[in-house]
Design an enzyme around this catalytic site. Structure first.
Site, PDB file in Angstrom:
ATOM      1  N   GLY A 365       0.821  -1.203   0.000  1.00 53.25           N
ATOM      2  CA  GLY A 365       0.000   0.000   0.000  1.00 53.25           C
ATOM      3  C   GLY A 365       0.851   1.247   0.000  1.00 53.25           C
ATOM      4  O   GLY A 365       2.075   1.184   0.159  1.00 53.25           O
ATOM      5  N   PRO A 367       2.552   4.974   1.105  1.00 54.24           N
ATOM      6  CA  PRO A 367       3.200   5.342   2.363  1.00 54.24           C
ATOM      7  C   PRO A 367       2.207   5.946   3.344  1.00 54.24           C
ATOM      8  O   PRO A 367       1.263   6.630   2.966  1.00 54.24           O
ATOM      9  CB  PRO A 367       4.245   6.385   1.928  1.00 54.24           C
ATOM     10  CG  PRO A 367       4.425   6.191   0.459  1.00 54.24           C
ATOM     11  CD  PRO A 367       3.127   5.685  -0.056  1.00 54.24           C
ATOM     12  N   VAL A 369       0.091   4.486   5.559  1.00 57.89           N
ATOM     13  CA  VAL A 369      -1.183   3.856   5.917  1.00 57.89           C
ATOM     14  C   VAL A 369      -1.053   2.933   7.129  1.00 57.89           C
ATOM     15  O   VAL A 369      -2.031   2.310   7.538  1.00 57.89           O
ATOM     16  CB  VAL A 369      -1.785   3.078   4.724  1.00 57.89           C
ATOM     17  CG1 VAL A 369      -2.105   4.003   3.586  1.00 57.89           C
ATOM     18  CG2 VAL A 369      -0.842   1.969   4.262  1.00 57.89           C
ATOM     19  N   GLY A 370       0.150   2.810   7.701  1.00 57.11           N
ATOM     20  CA  GLY A 370       0.327   2.047   8.932  1.00 57.11           C
ATOM     21  C   GLY A 370       0.807   0.631   8.746  1.00 57.11           C
ATOM     22  O   GLY A 370       0.564  -0.205   9.605  1.00 57.11           O
ATOM     23  N   LYS A 371       1.524   0.338   7.662  1.00 52.77           N
ATOM     24  CA  LYS A 371       1.980  -1.028   7.411  1.00 52.77           C
ATOM     25  C   LYS A 371       3.010  -1.464   8.456  1.00 52.77           C
ATOM     26  O   LYS A 371       2.915  -2.551   9.029  1.00 52.77           O
ATOM     27  CB  LYS A 371       2.575  -1.129   6.006  1.00 52.77           C
ATOM     28  CG  LYS A 371       1.606  -0.795   4.891  1.00 52.77           C
ATOM     29  CD  LYS A 371       2.242  -0.969   3.533  1.00 52.77           C
ATOM     30  CE  LYS A 371       3.404  -0.036   3.290  1.00 52.77           C
ATOM     31  NZ  LYS A 371       3.021   1.381   3.277  1.00 52.77           N
ATOM     32  N   THR A 372       4.022  -0.618   8.672  1.00 52.94           N
ATOM     33  CA  THR A 372       5.098  -0.992   9.595  1.00 52.94           C
ATOM     34  C   THR A 372       4.597  -1.070  11.033  1.00 52.94           C
ATOM     35  O   THR A 372       4.880  -2.035  11.755  1.00 52.94           O
ATOM     36  CB  THR A 372       6.247   0.013   9.483  1.00 52.94           C
ATOM     37  OG1 THR A 372       6.690   0.088   8.119  1.00 52.94           O
ATOM     38  CG2 THR A 372       7.419  -0.402  10.348  1.00 52.94           C
ATOM     39  N   SER A 688      -6.337   2.268 -18.467  1.00 54.38           N
ATOM     40  CA  SER A 688      -7.601   2.608 -17.830  1.00 54.38           C
ATOM     41  C   SER A 688      -8.122   3.987 -18.215  1.00 54.38           C
ATOM     42  O   SER A 688      -9.241   4.340 -17.842  1.00 54.38           O
ATOM     43  CB  SER A 688      -7.470   2.522 -16.310  1.00 54.38           C
ATOM     44  OG  SER A 688      -6.534   3.467 -15.833  1.00 54.38           O
ATOM     45  N   LYS A 731      -9.324   4.566  -6.712  1.00 55.75           N
ATOM     46  CA  LYS A 731      -9.882   5.503  -7.687  1.00 55.75           C
ATOM     47  C   LYS A 731     -11.201   6.102  -7.204  1.00 55.75           C
ATOM     48  O   LYS A 731     -11.448   7.310  -7.351  1.00 55.75           O
ATOM     49  CB  LYS A 731     -10.078   4.794  -9.035  1.00 55.75           C
ATOM     50  CG  LYS A 731      -8.770   4.430  -9.727  1.00 55.75           C
ATOM     51  CD  LYS A 731      -9.001   3.722 -11.048  1.00 55.75           C
ATOM     52  CE  LYS A 731      -7.687   3.420 -11.746  1.00 55.75           C
ATOM     53  NZ  LYS A 731      -7.860   2.719 -13.024  1.00 55.75           N
TER      54      LYS A 731
END
Length: 819
Positions: A365, A367, A369-372, A688, A731
């Site tokens: 995802g 940067p 968004v809270g992945k780490t 797209s 989107k």
């Protein structure tokens, strides 16, 4: 620092000469000195050739900075140099010149008369006088004696130098002779050259020789001490061996044997598998047979220490309380339901079956968004230890697998190191930034990760340093990355991919209120009695001051507000600061972003498309204009090859259905379309945008405006079918934030609408289109009027009825699906 010529009575030449000049690097030539010179710079070679052609002398002057390639100013040279005669010149094959020159006298540079193609300088020859007094004689004898001591102390000069010094009767020549010493630096040689006064020059040489003699004597003393120390070490070794023999006779244990026994006990208590234990015992036995002074003992000891320090059978007990784990996950993160659901499912299955393998998750995802931070939360929810390894910028395979023990200072790879740091064999192991692994001549780290992340293989992972299998199957690996494409296909296949799209506006507001405000209040020493941020201000922060998929910039802006309030509190403010939209304007300045960037009114030839970037979804305008010309179309805006092909396919569909769309043949023959996508500095590609470009082109041809509140996405085929696209959630989030009321999507993406939050689905009209007819029906303000053609009898082969064309183009019995 170099001295200026100290003898003001030195005789000058009757006139200043204009001579070719060669700038020397870290070389100083003295009068009467015969030296070879290697000349490679073009200006220096040209100056040398000019001097040879004229048959005259040449000026040799040292540069102040040796790394300066081209000398153009006199200040870049020392003022005093040497007048030299060229004895021999040899042209080499590589273009350089080797010359033998002999110094004739000292000169002073008064400036350049020519800079190109070679240097010419106005020089004045400096005359020196030799006073015949007692001080000169005393200085000469002192220097000659010092030269002899210098040679005897082991100076790096030929032994004949002392004899040559005794035979020199000219004091100036005696002083200049010391410049042959390798111990003299370029600055010291230049200072000696610039010293015109003979007495001062001899004193300078005497001080230099005294210093060098002292250094050489100290060096000899140190070498003598080192030799005696080596003799002492050999003596200690013999005595130690004798002591071992005595201890054996007395039945006592020596220190090395005690260390060997200690390592054996550690191996027995470590719980390592039998195969690994046998390897460790073998290494300890080899260590016991090697003399303790051998470097190999340290290598073996370090290796065995690594084996016994690994958590072979140490595990932490998982928390099987699903409700408690869900509560912990919700405390740390808002949203991210898919990841939370997957972790809870794993815990549920683990509580029923102990043999289940740990999943290998990949959180992909944008940067922020809270992945780490999610990895730490997962470890806390499961009751496991947490370790993190950043893969960004790693180029060496040995970082993963370790170095073999044959290398000096070898260590295990970072996988084994982190497992040791965790202290358990089942930690939550985060592989951060997995999409940023590099690859070069040292190997491919992503290939080394294939074994680590393969559940079928990682139960016997072999590190190059340990050379024994270690079970990684209990480790819960969680990888993170921003993009899917850079991850190699083989590595991607081994992971369970979980997409983390950007947060919705509502989610960002909730995260700000629940987590970020509280966190920043603590960081800035503020209490609830000091500050309150209204809901209206939080929405304004999200909409007008940040433009991202995550919440990193939102946290920075909240911290910015906190600093302003903290300052006012420190200055003595007692009342609570209520931050509303007006205060935001005061603290943060004017808004930086506008999400309502759709067209302010219906436009002809302009349609709004939806794209996905690294920071989430975004809206982009496609502009089309008609002009005189015979080309099909012109594309600008850094469009990739796929977008160009989409535009060509769309134009072919329009030409095929020109009559139904009310477009005459003359428009294609006499007019050119210019298609432009703004933000030309950013490369764009992908299929797209096909329906967006077709809609804009049809609008430009027919003059029918495109609705200002419509955004669209979808791939176009030659038959006008609308194909599915990716990144649908991102989107639609972008369309929602931009203020779009209607979003046109491919019908085949209907299955992906379940990921769209309910609040957004209620606020936006979603049109699911199967073909371009349905797209134009929803996007244009009115239907294009088909061209009038003559009716034909059934079966006559003539042109069809316009009403039939209209019904074919905009079929009333098959409307687009509206959600």
């Amino acid at each position: 620092m170099a001295k200026r010529p100290s003898n003001p009575d030195a005789e000058r030449t009757e006139s200043i000469k204009d001579l070719p000049l060669v700038a020397l690097r870290e070389t100083v030539i003295f009068p009467e000195m015969i030296v070879p010179l290697q000349v490679g710079r073009e200006k220096s070679v040209a100056a040398l050739n000019a001097a040879v052609e004229s048959g005259g002398p040449i000026a040799l002057v040292t540069q102040r900075q040796a790394d300066l390639e081209d000398v153009t100013e006199p200040s870049e040279l020392y003022e005093v140099g040497t007048l030299a005669k060229i004895a021999q010149v040899v042209q080499l094959q590589d273009g350089t010149v080797r010359a033998i020159v002999q110094g004739q006298g000292r000169i002073k540079v008064h400036g350049f008369s020519q800079v190109g193609p070679y240097l010419r300088a106005k020089v004045e020859e400096l005359k020196e006088t030799t006073p015949a007094d007692v001080e000169i004689q005393a200085l000469m004898r002192s220097v000659q004696s010092q030269v002899e001591q210098y040679v005897q102390a082991g100076a790096p000069v030929p032994p004949e130098a002392a004899v040559a010094a005794k035979n020199i009767s000219e004091p100036g020549l005696l002083a200049d002779m010391t410049a042959y010493s390798p111990d003299m630096t370029t600055e010291q040689r230049q200072e000696l050259l610039e010293t015109i006064d003979i007495v001062e020059r001899l004193k300078l040489v005497s001080a230099f020789l005294a210093r060098q003699i002292e250094i050489l004597e100290l060096k000899g003393k140190i070498q003598s001490e080192v030799k005696s120390e080596m003799d002492k070490t050999q003596r200690e070794y013999i005595l130690r061996e004798q002591l071992k023999a005595i201890q054996r006779e007395l039945g006592e244990e020596d220190p090395q044997q005690a260390e060997v026994n200690e390592l054996r006990d550690k191996v027995e208590a470590s719980g390592m598998p039998d195969e690994v234990k046998a390897r460790a015992i073998k290494e300890i036995d080899r260590m016991s047979r090697i003399p303790s002074a051998s470097p190999e003992v340290g290598v073996i000891r370090t290796y065995v220490d690594w084996l016994v320090s690994l958590p072979w059978n140490v595990t932490t007990e998982d928390r099987y309380d699903i409700k408690e784990a869900a509560k912990i996950l919700d405390e740390d993160h808002y949203g991210l339901e898919k990841v939370k659901e997957r972790i809870l499912e794993y815990l549920a299955v683990r509580s029923l079956a102990d043999t289940i393998r740990s999943p290998i998750l990949a959180l992909i995802g944008p940067p922020g968004v809270g992945k780490t931070s999610l990895g730490k939360s997962v470890a806390r929810a499961m009751g496991r230890k947490f370790v993190r390894m950043s893969l960004g910028g790693i180029h060496d395979e040995a970082e993963i697998r370790g170095h073999r023990r044959t290398y000096i200072g070898a260590l295990p790879g970072r996988i084994i190191q982190n497992v040791k740091t965790a202290g358990t064999s089942n930690p939550v192991f985060m592989l951060d930034e997995i999409d940023k692994i590099g690859m070069d001549f040292r190997g491919d780290p992503s290939s080394a990760l294939l074994e680590v992340l393969d559940p079928e293989q990682n139960n016997s992972f072999q590190d190059n340093y340990l050379e024994v299998p270690f079970d990684l199957s209990k480790v819960l690996f969680v990888a993170t990355g921003n993009l899917m494409d850079p991850i190699p296909a083989a590595l991607r296949d081994r992971m369970e991919i979980i997409q983390l799209p950007g947060y919705t506006q509502r989610e960002k507001v909730e995260i700000g209120k629940r987590f970020l405000v509280t966190k920043q209040m603590e960081n800035h020493g503020l209490k609830p009695r000091h500050i309150e941020i209204t809901d209206e201000a939080m929405v304004e922060l999200v909409q007008a001051y940040t433009h991202e998929a995550g919440v990193r910039n939102l946290e920075r802006e909240i911290a910015n507000v906190m600093r302003k309030v903290a300052r006012s509190v420190a200055e003595g403010r007692k009342r609570k600061t209520v931050v509303d939209r007006k205060k935001l304007l005061e603290y943060l300045g004017p808004p930086r972003w506008e999400y309502g960037e759709l067209e302010p009114e219906d436009q002809v030839g302009s349609a709004t498309g939806l794209v996905v970037t690294e920071v989430g979804g975004d809206v982009v305008a496609v502009e089309v204009t008609r002009m005189e010309g015979k080309e099909d179309f012109i594309l600008t805006g850094q469009l990739g090859e796929v977008m160009r092909e989409s535009a060509r396919a769309g134009l072919s569909w329009i030409r095929t259905h020109a009559a139904e769309l009310g477009i005459t043949r003359e428009m294609f023959e006499k007019q050119t379309l210019h298609i432009h996508v703004p933000a030309g500095g950013i490369p764009k590609d992908g299929p797209s945008a096909g329906v967006t470009m077709v809609t804009a082109m049809v609008s430009a041809f027919t003059g029918i405006p495109v609705r200002k509140d419509v955004a669209m996405t979808g791939e176009i085929t030659l038959r006008g079918r609308v194909l599915p696209i990716g990144g649908l959630k991102s989107k639609i989030l972008a369309a929602h934030l931009s203020g779009a009321k209607i979003v046109i999507l491919p019908k085949k993406n209907e299955k992906d609408l379940r990921d769209i939050p309910e609040e957004i689905r209620k606020s936006i009209k979603l049109v699911l289109a199967e073909n371009m007819d349905q797209v134009l029906e929803a996007a244009l303000r009115r239907r294009p009027k088909a061209l009038a053609v003559a009716k034909s009898e059934p079966g006559s082969g003539g042109a069809p009825d316009p009403e039939a064309i209209r019904r074919s183009t905009f079929p009333t019995d098959q409307p687009a699906v509206v959600v």
